[in-house]
Scaffold this active site. Structure first.
Site, mmCIF file in Angstrom:
data_model
loop_
_atom_site.group_PDB
_atom_site.id
_atom_site.type_symbol
_atom_site.label_atom_id
_atom_site.label_comp_id
_atom_site.label_asym_id
_atom_site.label_seq_id
_atom_site.Cartn_x
_atom_site.Cartn_y
_atom_site.Cartn_z
ATOM 1 N N LYS A 92 0.860 -1.179 0.000
ATOM 2 C CA LYS A 92 0.000 0.000 0.000
ATOM 3 C C LYS A 92 0.902 1.235 0.000
ATOM 4 O O LYS A 92 1.871 1.309 0.762
ATOM 5 C CB LYS A 92 -0.893 -0.030 1.249
ATOM 6 N N GLU B 87 -19.880 -4.499 8.768
ATOM 7 C CA GLU B 87 -20.894 -3.698 9.452
ATOM 8 C C GLU B 87 -21.974 -4.560 10.090
ATOM 9 O O GLU B 87 -22.513 -4.211 11.152
ATOM 10 C CB GLU B 87 -21.537 -2.708 8.469
ATOM 11 N N ARG C 279 -25.493 -1.417 5.090
ATOM 12 C CA ARG C 279 -25.110 -2.824 5.036
ATOM 13 C C ARG C 279 -25.712 -3.628 6.193
ATOM 14 O O ARG C 279 -25.755 -4.859 6.135
ATOM 15 C CB ARG C 279 -23.579 -2.872 5.074
#
Lengths: 585, 585
Positions: A244, A329, A357
């Site tokens: 990343k 979630e 969600r």
């Protein structure tokens, strides 16, 4: 420059393999140049420059379908599919959104901004291909935290039982937004450590074939791997390990801070990492202060601690009273319910758009039994323009109509923290709080007895017109009231409802005796929202005209806030105009 | 009889181990006796008699927390925790619901009816225990299809990173409702075949400890296994293999048909297996007929083919044009979107209550890009009383306010199939259809041009009063209209809106010229529903009084339909009374 000459994947394919690293360098430079000016998902995009080039070098989009999960990492993809100008020319920086979009390009399968859906999409695409006699490849590109979301598992599980071409590229950067959470990431680490040869292999367990690419920023290795699986006759996972923030020191060193950044100084990285929004910081500090004397108070996040104000420093202070369940979630809501039923107090902080969600878990796990948990719902506001995928305009229609849920909509910081404390301490209701949007407003100390459900606050008594401004729209109601008074000489009534999930029948009924026009203002979609409840209340009463103001039910891309307010007649002047016109009509 | 003497787990614990099989036999006999009279989740409960006895023999509920996933298999648990009478005495059969409920017993952690949440709950309970200094056990009991739901993975993934007592009992009966789908079930089969010793182990890969019990109907083995893990200091999976329908031949032989049954003849099993509801059968037959000439038409289910009318026979006819993704509603919506974007036509048939699990995927995967997929939403009706967890009262608030979604509400079979065909064939909108509830009604051939969005049908012109009956409430509006005409001599206007997600401004505006009262009737929660939109439309217009009729926003257990209609003033007589009173008020 190679990049300027690339109008689509066919131009990329004309390059020799040894030219690809030069292209990657150009892409990375363009990314940094643009992101340093505009901000965006810096770390994720820097990490997948090579993987994206290799995908388009090997596969034949748009014939082959490449589905990018969450799609905040598609900047390189956009550059290679006819949209390079939007990254090279500052005058065109605004031409593209931050996510994939079929409205922009035939190379974008879907507008995607929530995580974990790509493998399921791929299963659908592959099934359609087989039924219609196609022979193209289907590629899902997933990672950067998306694997922890339950639908990723659902998709992989389904893929594992399919018998056709389906390629899942797992972009393993050992990070999502905050550091990864969950047992699966242990297995990924094991696979990384063993060059993919560990006996324990989550993907093989699900019936998927598996291939490992140790350096997912090595173009040669990627091109080889993708070429090998192209045209494969069964589902396979290609596990690539990327860095990343690759190629930019500050982003490599602080992946969480550089996940999504503001504009920054290219030389130093200064300015990139964004501080949490002010109210998020206020929230986290308030909770951490309470935690010091309340060892049973827990703050929960689903992989997005920053938007909840929980910087690494505040997380360290909270210790085990801060629980990150990973980007999951649904689980976050059930965990929160479990925390409360287990004897703790719990606040789950979540963006309105991501809470979608967990609609079912809110309705079932929290509300069927009235579990007294507290949700702090951030970003449910038109004052924070995003790309279409991240708008939080639906929170009142979504939460305001769920049985038993108390949805509070404070205006000031003092009201908000009072509501938050009540939500945490009370033991009767599932409580959600619509964290105010727009400029942070302070007000008088809040003495509200929130347990008197749906007791609106009559801020100013009046007659003729009543203005009812919910949450962050109350200031607009306030200013409209002043205009009306000035213009007509009659003081209108001014109501701060504070509750988004019900109406104060006593107050509204009383107002009908002296007001013939009631205007509701709310921060979100009007359909199914707060105003609709007021309109229904006054439905049988012919004395009162009700004007419901809010957003129309439609998808929006980024916009100008003032223009938007004007377009839905929600500036104070427009509200005053319309209310006065309605009285005299 | 042992069972009659058991008032709680403490009585069970007084039995010797060798008495437990006798108790199990009594429990099974009581189950069969009651279920043959009342119907219920026959197969699942017969399968876990021994496991439930062993759990309560070893663990100390309610101090130890046992969370039953989906909880349709808690009948034995209820018998052992003070509710035996509800299974032994026909006069008390109605005393308990079909699911766990803290309103019934302190031994029930939550009201649970949707799958896959138990491990997340357990993570929350375990965390709360540790923060508050408790030392009880947390047990999640999951299986019977629940493992394919994404939240189960989210919970297991989180559990795999925890460091404390948490016991997950995986009830592996190699079935859910229909046969299991997904790669994970291959791994479970491998584990069964190897006595739990297979190198591939999904649970270990997630960081969980693991123990295998080959015969999950063997009380001795179960008691030993549970005693061994009681008080454990880390998360562990206890994988037990049970036989769905155990001990009752017909249920053992046909696990799908015997998942949930009606009353049956105990000797033969006759009557047990339920036929799908009539409209489901009509749907499946209609789709299968189309499939014969349309190889690109696909029907999708998330593990519940029966409620969609797809019996094993019709599934065989549909072949690969029927896609069961397992109990994974989120994935089902994304797969459906992928099918359409891949060039197929797709219908996802789903219960209203379960579609809640995929609210976000509907809003994002389908609606952001207007993917022209079709959802057939069953059970969104007050005419089918269930336990609280399975009611579908929220479909209009849930779906009617999502941008871009067209939610249709036909009344007759002809309208419904016409809407379904249009939803499948059109290419512009995501379309959901509220499958009519109540008695199946036939009507005239339907020539509706559904593409003229929100074009209500003025079935009968009139004046004074306009009755607007949505979907399955239209017949009530029709009967109320007749009463009003008879009583007042004035013909009221009668509207079948057919669209639940918007209003016909032209028609409603026109009606305002001759009607002073508009009554809306809808089949579900009124808050955020269809009537609210009509009330908002007429809000500014003081000529028209609007009465919105529907259910109040509250959780309900089983009820009598007629009583419920009366309580919300939705009988034809009440509607007529109230409308006439409103005209003259």
């Amino acid at each position: 420059m190679y990049l300027e000459a690339i109008t689509g994947p066919e131009d990329l394919k004309r390059l020799d393999r040894d030219e690809l690293p030069l292209l990657a360098a150009e892409v990375r430079a363009a990314l940094l140049q643009k992101l340093s000016r505009t901000g965006g998902h810096t770390g994720p995009n820097l990490g997948v420059v090579e993987a994206t080039i290799a995908l388009h070098y090997v596969f034949d989009s748009p014939q082959d379908r490449i589905v990018f999960d969450v799609s905040h990492q598609t900047y390189t993809h956009k550059m290679l599919t006819g949209r390079a100008e939007a990254f090279l020319d500052p005058a065109h920086y605004g031409d593209v959104t931050g996510f994939s979009s079929p409205y922009e390009s035939e190379h974008d399968v879907a507008t995607t901004g929530h995580t974990s859906t790509s493998v399921s999409w791929a299963c659908g695409l592959a099934t359609a291909r087989d039924l219609t006699g196609g022979d193209w490849n289907v590629v899902a590109f997933i990672g950067d935290g998306s694997l922890s979301g339950g639908e990723a598992f659902e998709g992989l599980d389904l893929a594992g039982s399919m018998k056709n071409n389906l390629i899942v590229v797992v972009n393993d950067n050992d990070a999502s937004i905050a550091p990864n959470v969950g047992g699966l990431y242990g297995n990924l680490a094991e696979l990384r450590a063993t060059g993919g040869r560990a006996g324990r292999n989550f993907f093989r367990d699900l019936g998927l074939d598996y291939r490992f690419v140790p350096d997912g920023n090595d173009l040669d290795a990627l091109v080889d791997a993708f070429a090998e699986v192209k045209g494969i006759d069964h589902p396979i996972v290609v596990h690539i390990v990327t860095r990343k923030g690759n190629g930019y020191g500050p982003a490599e060193r602080s992946p969480e801070a550089w996940h999504s950044t503001g504009p920054f100084d290219l030389a130093t990285g200064e300015g990139g990492p964004k501080a949490p929004p002010e109210l998020a910081t206020i929230t986290a500090r308030h909770l951490v202060a309470r935690m010091a004397s309340e060892p049973d108070l827990v703050a929960v996040t689903a992989g997005t601690p920053g938007m909840f104000g929980f910087t690494p420093e505040l997380r360290a202070q909270a210790g085990r009273q801060f629980l990150d369940v990973g980007i999951a979630e649904q689980s976050a809501v059930s965990v929160t319910a479990g925390l409360v039923r287990g004897g703790a107090k719990a606040v789950y902080g979540v963006m309105s758009t991501f809470l979608q969600r967990a609609y079912d878990q809110v309705a079932q796990d929290l509300c069927l039994d009235c579990v007294p948990a507290c949700l702090a719902v951030f970003g449910g506001t038109l004052f924070a323009p995003h790309d279409a995928t991240h708008h939080g305009f639906q929170d009142v229609p979504m939460l305001g109509n769920v049985p038993n849920l108390v949805y509070l909509a404070p205006t000031t910081v003092e009201q908000y923290l009072s509501a938050l404390d009540w939500g945490i301490d009370q033991t009767d209701y599932p409580v959600a709080i619509k964290v105010p949007g727009g400029p942070v407003r302070h007000g008088a100390p809040c003495e509200k007895d929130w347990g008197r459900l749906n007791s609106f606050e009559l801020v100013q008594d009046g007659r003729g017109i009543a203005l009812v401004g919910l949450g962050s729209m109350f200031p607009v109601a306030e200013r409209a009231a002043a205009i009306i008074e000035k213009r007509t000489g009659v003081t209108p009534a001014l109501v701060n409802p504070l509750y988004a999930s019900g109406v104060d029948g006593a107050l509204l009924g009383e107002l009908a005796g002296r007001c013939s026009v009631v205007v509701t203002l709310e921060d979100g979609i009007v359909s199914g929202g707060f105003g609709d409840k007021v309109a229904r209340f006054y439905g049988p009463d012919r004395r009162v005209a009700v004007l419901c103001r809010g957003l129309a039910k439609q998808v929006r891309e980024r916009y100008d806030v003032d223009e938007l307010l004007r377009s839905v007649r929600m500036t104070p002047e427009q509200v005053a105009d319309d209310a006065i016109a309605a009285v005299t009509s």
